[in-house]
Design a protein around this motif. Structure first.
Motif, PDB file in Angstrom:
ATOM      1  N   UNK A   7      -1.263  -2.675  -8.645  1.00  0.00           N
ATOM      2  CA  UNK A   7      -0.611  -1.083  -9.576  1.00  0.00           C
ATOM      3  C   UNK A   7      -1.905  -0.679  -9.074  1.00  0.00           C
ATOM      4  N   UNK A   8      -1.431   0.569  -8.887  1.00  0.00           N
ATOM      5  CA  UNK A   8      -2.696   2.233  -8.791  1.00  0.00           C
ATOM      6  C   UNK A   8      -2.290   3.637  -8.729  1.00  0.00           C
ATOM      7  N   UNK A   9      -1.938   4.220  -9.956  1.00  0.00           N
ATOM      8  CA  UNK A   9      -2.112   5.368  -9.557  1.00  0.00           C
ATOM      9  C   UNK A   9      -0.680   5.487 -10.600  1.00  0.00           C
ATOM     10  N   UNK A  10       0.329   6.464 -10.884  1.00  0.00           N
ATOM     11  CA  UNK A  10       0.852   6.525 -12.024  1.00  0.00           C
ATOM     12  C   UNK A  10       1.687   5.886 -11.604  1.00  0.00           C
TER      13      UNK A  10
ATOM     14  N   UNK B 236       0.916  -1.108   0.085  1.00  0.00           N
ATOM     15  CA  UNK B 236       0.228   0.104   0.162  1.00  0.00           C
ATOM     16  C   UNK B 236       1.159   1.157  -0.257  1.00  0.00           C
ATOM     17  N   UNK B 237       1.494   1.055  -1.046  1.00  0.00           N
ATOM     18  CA  UNK B 237       2.494   2.868  -1.264  1.00  0.00           C
ATOM     19  C   UNK B 237       3.167   2.774  -2.472  1.00  0.00           C
TER      20      UNK B 237
ATOM     21  N   UNK C 200      -2.789   4.469 -13.720  1.00  0.00           N
ATOM     22  CA  UNK C 200      -4.176   3.279 -13.211  1.00  0.00           C
ATOM     23  C   UNK C 200      -4.605   3.865 -12.084  1.00  0.00           C
ATOM     24  N   UNK C 201      -6.502   3.315 -12.742  1.00  0.00           N
ATOM     25  CA  UNK C 201      -7.189   4.107 -12.133  1.00  0.00           C
ATOM     26  C   UNK C 201      -7.511   2.679 -11.022  1.00  0.00           C
ATOM     27  N   UNK C 202      -8.025   2.440  -9.700  1.00  0.00           N
ATOM     28  CA  UNK C 202      -8.694   0.717  -9.367  1.00  0.00           C
ATOM     29  C   UNK C 202      -8.509  -0.607  -9.831  1.00  0.00           C
ATOM     30  N   UNK C 203      -7.030  -0.066 -10.253  1.00  0.00           N
ATOM     31  CA  UNK C 203      -6.186  -1.232 -10.839  1.00  0.00           C
ATOM     32  C   UNK C 203      -6.118  -1.052 -12.257  1.00  0.00           C
TER      33      UNK C 203
END
Length: 110
Positions: free
Chosen positions: A58-61, A35-36, A77-80
Motif C-alpha cells: 500500500x502506497x498513496x491514499x 503497481x497501480x 501511506x508514503x513509502x509503505x
C-alpha cells in the motif's frame, strides 16, 4: 480539539495489522495490479478497501469500508508507512478519530 492518547495508538496499530493481513489474503483471491490502483472486496462482493499499490505494498491514499459500504478509514501511506492525517469512522459514518501520523527515521552512526 481532539487529543490522542496511548489507547488510540494501540488501536491504530491493531487496525493496520488487520488491514495489511486483509489486503494480503484478498490479493490472492482477486486480480491485483502490484503497481497501480486496486479495489478489494468482501466475500459478498461489497468493497472492503481501495487504494494504490507500489511494488505490491500500500502506497498513496487508501480508504477502507465496513461490510455495508460505510467508510471506515481514510488516509495516506508514503513509502509503505502511515503518513499525514488519518480519519476513522464508526459504522454510522460519524468521525471518531483524527490522527496525525509522523514517521521518524532512525539513523545509526558507527
Amino acid at each position: 480539539m481532539y487529543q490522542q492518547n496511548d489507547g488510540d495508538e494501540l488501536t491504530m496499530k491493531k487496525f493496520f495489522i488487520i488491514l495489511s493481513f486483509f489486503i494480503a489474503v484478498n490479493a490472492e483471491a482477486q486480480e491485483v495490479n502490484p503497481n497501480g490502483y486496486n479495489k478489494f472486496y468482501y466475500p459478498d462482493g461489497s468493497i472492503s478497501s481501495e487504494g494504490t499499490l507500489k511494488n505490491g505494498q500500500p502506497d498513496g491514499f487508501w480508504k477502507t469500508y465496513y461490510p455495508d459500504g460505510v467508510l471506515k478509514s481514510a488516509g495516506r501511506r508514503t513509502n509503505f508507512q502511515l503518513d499525514s492525517l488519518w480519519l476513522f469512522f464508526d459504522e454510522k459514518a460519524t468521525r471518531q478519530t483524527l490522527s496525525t501520523i509522523i514517521t521518524v527515521k532512525k539513523t545509526v552512526t558507527r
